[in-house]
Design a protein around this motif. Structure first.
Motif, PDB file in Angstrom:
ATOM      1  N   LYS A  91     151.361 -37.389 -53.428  1.00 26.21           N
ATOM      2  CA  LYS A  91     151.383 -36.196 -52.585  1.00 26.21           C
ATOM      3  C   LYS A  91     149.959 -35.819 -52.203  1.00 26.21           C
ATOM      4  O   LYS A  91     149.017 -36.143 -52.915  1.00 26.21           O
ATOM      5  N   GLN A  92     149.839 -35.115 -51.085  1.00 23.82           N
ATOM      6  CA  GLN A  92     148.524 -34.671 -50.622  1.00 23.82           C
ATOM      7  C   GLN A  92     148.471 -33.145 -50.639  1.00 23.82           C
ATOM      8  O   GLN A  92     149.472 -32.476 -50.397  1.00 23.82           O
ATOM      9  N   SER A  93     147.299 -32.615 -50.906  1.00 24.82           N
ATOM     10  CA  SER A  93     147.104 -31.165 -50.950  1.00 24.82           C
ATOM     11  C   SER A  93     147.143 -30.584 -49.545  1.00 24.82           C
ATOM     12  O   SER A  93     146.690 -31.206 -48.590  1.00 24.82           O
ATOM     13  N   GLY A  94     147.669 -29.385 -49.451  1.00 21.95           N
ATOM     14  CA  GLY A  94     147.707 -28.693 -48.178  1.00 21.95           C
ATOM     15  C   GLY A  94     148.134 -27.254 -48.374  1.00 21.95           C
ATOM     16  O   GLY A  94     148.400 -26.810 -49.491  1.00 21.95           O
ATOM     17  N   THR A  95     148.207 -26.529 -47.278  1.00 15.74           N
ATOM     18  CA  THR A  95     148.574 -25.120 -47.332  1.00 15.74           C
ATOM     19  C   THR A  95     149.662 -24.849 -46.306  1.00 15.74           C
ATOM     20  O   THR A  95     149.542 -25.240 -45.150  1.00 15.74           O
ATOM     21  N   SER A  96     150.713 -24.213 -46.743  1.00 17.41           N
ATOM     22  CA  SER A  96     151.746 -23.693 -45.858  1.00 17.41           C
ATOM     23  C   SER A  96     151.650 -22.178 -46.032  1.00 17.41           C
ATOM     24  O   SER A  96     150.670 -21.585 -45.650  1.00 17.41           O
TER      25      SER A  96
END
Length: 191
Positions: free
Chosen positions: A38-43
């Motif tokens: 998985k890759q880091s991100g922001t929702s």
């Protein structure tokens, strides 16, 4: 009277065709490839997101983050997946909601990744040189986890990682898969 019945019949057939086409256009089957990490991100929140490639994107180097997951799919870290899914286009999504929903039809293939495969994950970042966010919880003494509870074995890099995070540096980690839910940190890079 016969004329009206014919027009009514034609109108009814057209309405059925239009709604049938709309439903077919909103629900299509497609093939997805799902990355082994998985890759880091922001929702709405910071999170680790599944990465996908769809149909003609499969095999290139770019991956899209999937914010809402795949209904009916139980993702396991360390595996590449090829999936047959139903892709539903949502006409009136909720605020900040996705316009696409994926539903699992079938797992076409599931391939375990070699434990020496290296990959990069964003560990922290800044916005406008003012706002810092880390995708990790924990500390050098107790260890680090990703926000979704994936454990990080940082070995002799824990102190260095903690220092970079306390200095609010943008950091990328280079990893290997250690076990089912543990990633081994093998290198720290500045972004």
């Amino acid at each position: 009277m016969k004329f009206c019945k014919q027009h009514t019949s034609i109108l009814f057939i057209l309405i059925v065709i239009i709604f049938s086409c709309t439903d077919a256009d909103n629900n299509i089957e497609t093939i997805l490839e799902v990355n082994h990490f998985k890759q880091s991100g922001t929702s709405l929140f910071n999170f680790q997101f599944i990465q996908i490639q769809e149909e003609n994107e499969i095999g290139n180097e770019d991956w899209s983050l999937l914010f809402d997951g795949i209904v009916g799919f139980d993702y396991k870290l360390g595996f590449f997946y090829k999936l047959k899914v139903k892709k539903n286009f949502i006409e009136n999504p909720p605020a900040d909601g996705s316009t696409i929903e994926y539903r699992l039809i079938e797992i076409v293939s599931q391939t375990k990744v070699s434990s020496d495969t290296q990959f990069e994950i964003l560990l922290s970042r800044t916005f406008d040189n003012t706002h810092f966010e880390s995708f990790l919880t924990g500390n050098a003494q107790e260890g680090f986890d990703f926000l979704d509870q994936t454990e990080i074995n940082c070995n002799d890099l824990c102190e260095s990682l903690a220092k970079k995070l306390s200095d609010k540096e943008e950091v990328i980690g280079v990893f290997n898969h250690e076990s089912d839910n543990v990633l081994k940190l093998i290198e720290i890079k500045n972004n």
